[in-house]
Design a protein around this motif. Structure first.
Motif, PDB file in Angstrom:
ATOM      1  N   SER A  95      43.147  45.546  43.196  1.00 35.85           N
ATOM      2  CA  SER A  95      43.203  45.463  41.733  1.00 35.85           C
ATOM      3  C   SER A  95      43.335  46.833  41.091  1.00 35.85           C
ATOM      4  O   SER A  95      44.090  46.998  40.134  1.00 35.85           O
ATOM      5  CB  SER A  95      41.963  44.757  41.187  1.00 35.85           C
ATOM      6  OG  SER A  95      41.934  43.410  41.604  1.00 35.85           O
TER       7      SER A  95
ATOM      8  N   PRO B 259      46.076  41.540  40.111  1.00 35.49           N
ATOM      9  CA  PRO B 259      44.620  41.640  40.275  1.00 35.49           C
ATOM     10  C   PRO B 259      43.974  40.270  40.485  1.00 35.49           C
ATOM     11  O   PRO B 259      44.435  39.254  39.976  1.00 35.49           O
ATOM     12  CB  PRO B 259      44.143  42.274  38.959  1.00 35.49           C
ATOM     13  CG  PRO B 259      45.311  43.046  38.491  1.00 35.49           C
ATOM     14  CD  PRO B 259      46.504  42.221  38.881  1.00 35.49           C
ATOM     15  N   THR B 260      42.909  40.284  41.253  1.00 35.52           N
ATOM     16  CA  THR B 260      42.205  39.049  41.586  1.00 35.52           C
ATOM     17  C   THR B 260      41.181  38.706  40.514  1.00 35.52           C
ATOM     18  O   THR B 260      40.027  39.086  40.587  1.00 35.52           O
ATOM     19  CB  THR B 260      41.512  39.185  42.946  1.00 35.52           C
ATOM     20  OG1 THR B 260      40.659  40.328  42.898  1.00 35.52           O
ATOM     21  CG2 THR B 260      42.512  39.358  44.072  1.00 35.52           C
ATOM     22  N   SER B 261      41.616  38.019  39.514  1.00 31.43           N
ATOM     23  CA  SER B 261      40.744  37.544  38.446  1.00 31.43           C
ATOM     24  C   SER B 261      41.123  36.098  38.167  1.00 31.43           C
ATOM     25  O   SER B 261      42.294  35.730  38.246  1.00 31.43           O
ATOM     26  CB  SER B 261      40.934  38.388  37.181  1.00 31.43           C
ATOM     27  OG  SER B 261      40.135  37.882  36.135  1.00 31.43           O
TER      28      SER B 261
ATOM     29  N   SER C  40      41.339  39.863  33.012  1.00 31.24           N
ATOM     30  CA  SER C  40      42.096  40.892  33.730  1.00 31.24           C
ATOM     31  C   SER C  40      42.773  41.844  32.748  1.00 31.24           C
ATOM     32  O   SER C  40      42.749  43.061  32.929  1.00 31.24           O
ATOM     33  CB  SER C  40      43.136  40.219  34.630  1.00 31.24           C
ATOM     34  OG  SER C  40      43.832  41.171  35.388  1.00 31.24           O
TER      35      SER C  40
ATOM     36  N   TYR D 271      42.105  45.785  32.270  1.00 28.39           N
ATOM     37  CA  TYR D 271      43.258  46.684  32.380  1.00 28.39           C
ATOM     38  C   TYR D 271      43.330  47.635  31.192  1.00 28.39           C
ATOM     39  O   TYR D 271      43.732  48.795  31.336  1.00 28.39           O
ATOM     40  CB  TYR D 271      44.557  45.874  32.480  1.00 28.39           C
ATOM     41  CG  TYR D 271      45.777  46.690  32.177  1.00 28.39           C
ATOM     42  CD1 TYR D 271      46.229  47.645  33.082  1.00 28.39           C
ATOM     43  CD2 TYR D 271      46.455  46.547  30.970  1.00 28.39           C
ATOM     44  CE1 TYR D 271      47.333  48.430  32.799  1.00 28.39           C
ATOM     45  CE2 TYR D 271      47.558  47.321  30.685  1.00 28.39           C
ATOM     46  CZ  TYR D 271      47.991  48.263  31.592  1.00 28.39           C
ATOM     47  OH  TYR D 271      49.074  49.037  31.299  1.00 28.39           O
TER      48      TYR D 271
ATOM     49  N   TYR E 177      35.277  43.523  34.213  1.00 32.17           N
ATOM     50  CA  TYR E 177      35.895  43.058  35.458  1.00 32.17           C
ATOM     51  C   TYR E 177      34.875  42.717  36.541  1.00 32.17           C
ATOM     52  O   TYR E 177      35.024  41.736  37.254  1.00 32.17           O
ATOM     53  CB  TYR E 177      36.878  44.109  35.974  1.00 32.17           C
ATOM     54  CG  TYR E 177      37.843  43.548  36.992  1.00 32.17           C
ATOM     55  CD1 TYR E 177      38.898  42.726  36.593  1.00 32.17           C
ATOM     56  CD2 TYR E 177      37.704  43.817  38.333  1.00 32.17           C
ATOM     57  CE1 TYR E 177      39.774  42.198  37.511  1.00 32.17           C
ATOM     58  CE2 TYR E 177      38.583  43.301  39.265  1.00 32.17           C
ATOM     59  CZ  TYR E 177      39.618  42.487  38.844  1.00 32.17           C
ATOM     60  OH  TYR E 177      40.493  41.960  39.769  1.00 32.17           O
TER      61      TYR E 177
END
Length: 110
Positions: free
Chosen positions: A2, A50-52, A58, A62, A101
Motif C-alpha cells: 500500500s 492498496p488493501t482497503s 483508502s 492517500y 488507514y
C-alpha cells in the motif's frame, strides 16, 4: 504494498497535474498534455491497489501521502525549500493518514 502504491500514485498525480500547470501557467507546449493525461491515468490505477475494504478510507489515507509528496516535489522539482510550516503540516497529515488507514475497526452503530 500500500505504501508503494500511495507513493507511486502521488508521484503520478503530481506529475500529471504539473504537466497541465506547465502548459497553462508556464507557457510550455500543449504537447505536455499527453504525458499529463497518461500520468493521471496511472495515478487512478495505482490508487486501486492498496488493501482497503472501502475506497473512501483508502483515498482519505492517500491524501496525507499526497500532501507530503507535494511538499517533497516543491523542494526537489521546483527548487523551493519547504519551511517549517510546510514540514509540520505534512507531518500532521501523515499522522492523520496513518490513523485512518491503520486504525482498528469495530462494528458501526446504525
Amino acid at each position: 504494498m500500500s505504501a508503494f502504491a500511495f507513493l507511486g500514485a502521488a508521484l503520478a498525480e503530481i506529475a500529471g497535474c504539473f504537466a497541465f500547470w506547465a502548459w497553462l501557467r508556464l507557457g510550455k507546449s500543449p504537447v505536455w498534455i499527453a504525458p499529463g493525461i497518461l500520468s493521471l491515468c496511472l495515478f487512478a490505477y495505482l490508487l486501486t491497489l492498496p488493501t482497503s475494504d472501502q475506497a473512501g478510507r483508502s483515498y482519505a489515507a492517500y491524501g496525507g501521502v499526497y500532501i507530503a509528496s507535494a511538499v517533497l516535489w516543491l523542494w526537489l522539482v521546483e527548487d523551493a525549500k519547504p519551511d517549517r510550516w510546510d514540514l509540520l503540516g505534512a507531518a500532521v497529515c501523515l499522522i492523520g493518514a496513518a490513523i485512518i488507514y491503520f486504525g482498528p475497526r469495530t462494528a458501526t452503530i446504525g
